[in-house]
Design a protein around this motif. Structure first.
Motif, mmCIF file in Angstrom:
data_model
loop_
_atom_site.group_PDB
_atom_site.id
_atom_site.type_symbol
_atom_site.label_atom_id
_atom_site.label_comp_id
_atom_site.label_asym_id
_atom_site.label_seq_id
_atom_site.Cartn_x
_atom_site.Cartn_y
_atom_site.Cartn_z
ATOM 1 N N GLU A 244 7.243 -17.685 -7.307
ATOM 2 C CA GLU A 244 6.958 -18.561 -6.168
ATOM 3 C C GLU A 244 6.789 -17.764 -4.881
ATOM 4 N N THR A 245 7.587 -16.710 -4.724
ATOM 5 C CA THR A 245 7.475 -15.888 -3.519
ATOM 6 C C THR A 245 6.157 -15.118 -3.516
ATOM 7 N N LEU A 246 5.722 -14.634 -4.672
ATOM 8 C CA LEU A 246 4.429 -13.955 -4.764
ATOM 9 C C LEU A 246 3.290 -14.900 -4.394
ATOM 10 N N LYS A 247 3.390 -16.154 -4.803
ATOM 11 C CA LYS A 247 2.370 -17.141 -4.432
ATOM 12 C C LYS A 247 2.337 -17.343 -2.916
ATOM 13 N N GLN A 248 3.509 -17.359 -2.291
ATOM 14 C CA GLN A 248 3.568 -17.493 -0.834
ATOM 15 C C GLN A 248 2.938 -16.284 -0.146
ATOM 16 N N LEU A 249 3.209 -15.092 -0.677
ATOM 17 C CA LEU A 249 2.643 -13.868 -0.103
ATOM 18 C C LEU A 249 1.124 -13.847 -0.234
ATOM 19 N N ASP A 250 0.615 -14.424 -1.314
ATOM 20 C CA ASP A 250 -0.836 -14.516 -1.461
ATOM 21 C C ASP A 250 -1.405 -15.525 -0.473
ATOM 22 N N ALA A 251 -0.741 -16.664 -0.343
ATOM 23 C CA ALA A 251 -1.249 -17.728 0.531
ATOM 24 C C ALA A 251 -1.318 -17.297 1.989
ATOM 25 N N ASP A 252 -0.383 -16.460 2.430
ATOM 26 C CA ASP A 252 -0.388 -16.070 3.846
ATOM 27 C C ASP A 252 -1.162 -14.771 4.113
ATOM 28 N N GLY A 253 -1.824 -14.227 3.081
ATOM 29 C CA GLY A 253 -2.681 -13.071 3.277
ATOM 30 C C GLY A 253 -2.013 -11.726 3.084
ATOM 31 N N THR A 254 -0.706 -11.712 2.806
ATOM 32 C CA THR A 254 0.006 -10.444 2.651
ATOM 33 C C THR A 254 -0.515 -9.653 1.453
ATOM 34 N N VAL A 255 -0.762 -10.337 0.337
ATOM 35 C CA VAL A 255 -1.246 -9.649 -0.860
ATOM 36 C C VAL A 255 -2.588 -8.978 -0.589
ATOM 37 N N LYS A 256 -3.481 -9.698 0.069
ATOM 38 C CA LYS A 256 -4.802 -9.125 0.360
ATOM 39 C C LYS A 256 -4.680 -7.891 1.248
ATOM 40 N N GLN A 257 -3.759 -7.934 2.220
ATOM 41 C CA GLN A 257 -3.539 -6.769 3.085
ATOM 42 C C GLN A 257 -3.042 -5.569 2.284
ATOM 43 N N LEU A 258 -2.141 -5.814 1.331
ATOM 44 C CA LEU A 258 -1.630 -4.720 0.505
ATOM 45 C C LEU A 258 -2.726 -4.161 -0.400
ATOM 46 N N CYS A 259 -3.584 -5.045 -0.910
ATOM 47 C CA CYS A 259 -4.707 -4.562 -1.727
ATOM 48 C C CYS A 259 -5.617 -3.670 -0.890
ATOM 49 N N GLU A 260 -5.851 -4.053 0.353
ATOM 50 C CA GLU A 260 -6.684 -3.240 1.238
ATOM 51 C C GLU A 260 -6.007 -1.915 1.560
ATOM 52 N N LYS A 261 -4.678 -1.943 1.702
ATOM 53 C CA LYS A 261 -3.924 -0.714 1.971
ATOM 54 C C LYS A 261 -4.116 0.306 0.853
ATOM 55 N N TYR A 262 -4.180 -0.178 -0.391
ATOM 56 C CA TYR A 262 -4.291 0.717 -1.545
ATOM 57 C C TYR A 262 -5.698 0.717 -2.148
ATOM 58 N N ALA A 263 -6.686 0.250 -1.395
ATOM 59 C CA ALA A 263 -8.060 0.193 -1.909
ATOM 60 C C ALA A 263 -8.586 1.573 -2.293
ATOM 61 N N SER A 264 -8.218 2.581 -1.513
ATOM 62 C CA SER A 264 -8.696 3.938 -1.814
ATOM 63 C C SER A 264 -8.081 4.486 -3.098
ATOM 64 N N TYR A 265 -7.016 3.823 -3.575
ATOM 65 C CA TYR A 265 -6.376 4.212 -4.835
ATOM 66 C C TYR A 265 -6.939 3.421 -6.017
ATOM 67 N N GLY A 266 -7.885 2.529 -5.748
ATOM 68 C CA GLY A 266 -8.488 1.754 -6.826
ATOM 69 C C GLY A 266 -7.976 0.336 -6.973
ATOM 70 N N ILE A 267 -7.095 -0.126 -6.071
ATOM 71 C CA ILE A 267 -6.595 -1.495 -6.115
ATOM 72 C C ILE A 267 -7.641 -2.431 -5.512
ATOM 73 N N SER A 268 -7.904 -3.553 -6.183
ATOM 74 C CA SER A 268 -8.867 -4.533 -5.682
ATOM 75 C C SER A 268 -8.265 -5.935 -5.719
#
Length: 276
Positions: A244-268
């Motif tokens: 449930e907490t992961l769903k909240q982190l996705d809804a508020d944009g935190t997950v997308k920010q972390l994906c962008e942080k690690y984009a150069s490592y291959g995370i999408s």
């Protein structure tokens, strides 16, 4: 009389100790039932040689996409967090002994559902083959007679011993070789000691992003699967709270920010599946 008194005292002490132990066990169980980890501390077991999900940075501090996610989940719930680097092949023993209370590090759930309680899956993953550019290997059939290596107790090894056992039987020696971590596996690929590495898509993307002129991924995956957070069997309340907490982190944009942080490592973010 003195001996009798001491005997009674000893029995009383044992009774008190037993009561305390039972109370402690009851408290730990009640913590699990309300969805919080024991002692309000999330102890995350991770492989420190598994970039970009868990690894050590230039200052030898633990970092990675999954570890950042775990920190965010702990922060949202008011939990303390401890990041515990473990030998991957001891993860089950440590989880059962309580030295960690979850496995969160690019952990494939398919094929392990009977052994752990999982969060809902959050990231798409595949098991793939990486070879050196110019090797002449461009298909799974091209691996016949070649030295192929993977990490011990990994999802790639499970696939090569299961659904893709016929492919593995064509490798030199009739099976995949194993090694303790993927960093050393790619060092052996680079040196020419082995011909291919079987690994998670995320590992392949990380290595190729760091070495675009050196490695290439075969187009046909060995399997398609998902990452989830693994808990001790029966720890359903904690698993649900993390989901449930992961769903909240996705809804508020935190997950997308972390994906962008690690984009150069291959995370999408395209591979994020929870809540979509």
């Amino acid at each position: 009389m003195k001996k009798k008194f001491l005997s009674v005292l000893a029995v009383a002490c044992v009774a008190c100790l037993s009561a305390a132990l039972l109370a402690g066990c009851s408290q730990q169980q009640s913590s699990s039932n309300d969805g919080n980890p024991a002692d309000n501390k999330l102890i995350v077991g991770f492989d420190n040689s598994y970039p970009p999900y868990g690894f050590m940075d230039e200052n030898n501090n633990p970092t990675g996409f999954d570890l950042d996610l775990a920190q965010e989940v702990a922060n949202r719930n008011g939990w303390d967090i401890e990041l515990s680097a473990i030998d991957w092949d001891t993860k089950d023993a440590q989880l059962n002994q309580g030295t960690i209370n979850c496995i969160w590090n690019g952990f494939t759930m398919e094929g392990r559902e009977d052994d752990y309680t999982f969060s809902e899956p959050y990231m798409l993953n595949e098991q793939v083959i990486v070879v050196k550019k110019g090797s002449g290997i461009d298909s799974l059939e091209g691996l016949a007679g070649k030295n192929v290596i993977t990490q011990v107790d990994s999802a790639a090894l499970d696939v090569l011993e299961g659904d893709q056992a016929e492919v593995a039987a064509t490798f030199k020696g009739g099976a995949a070789q194993t090694i303790g971590d993927y960093n050393n596996a790619f060092m052996q690929l680079d040196s020419g000691m082995i011909d291919a590495v079987a690994c998670d898509l995320s590992i392949a993307q990380y290595q190729i992003a760091a070495n675009p002129d050196k490695y290439v991924q075969l187009s046909t995956p060995l399997s398609t699967e998902h990452y989830a957070v693994g808990f001790k069997k029966g720890d359903d309340a904690l698993a649900s709270k993390v989901t449930e907490t992961l769903k909240q982190l996705d809804a508020d944009g935190t997950v997308k920010q972390l994906c962008e942080k690690y984009a150069s490592y291959g995370i999408s973010y395209d591979n994020w599946v929870l809540g979509k």
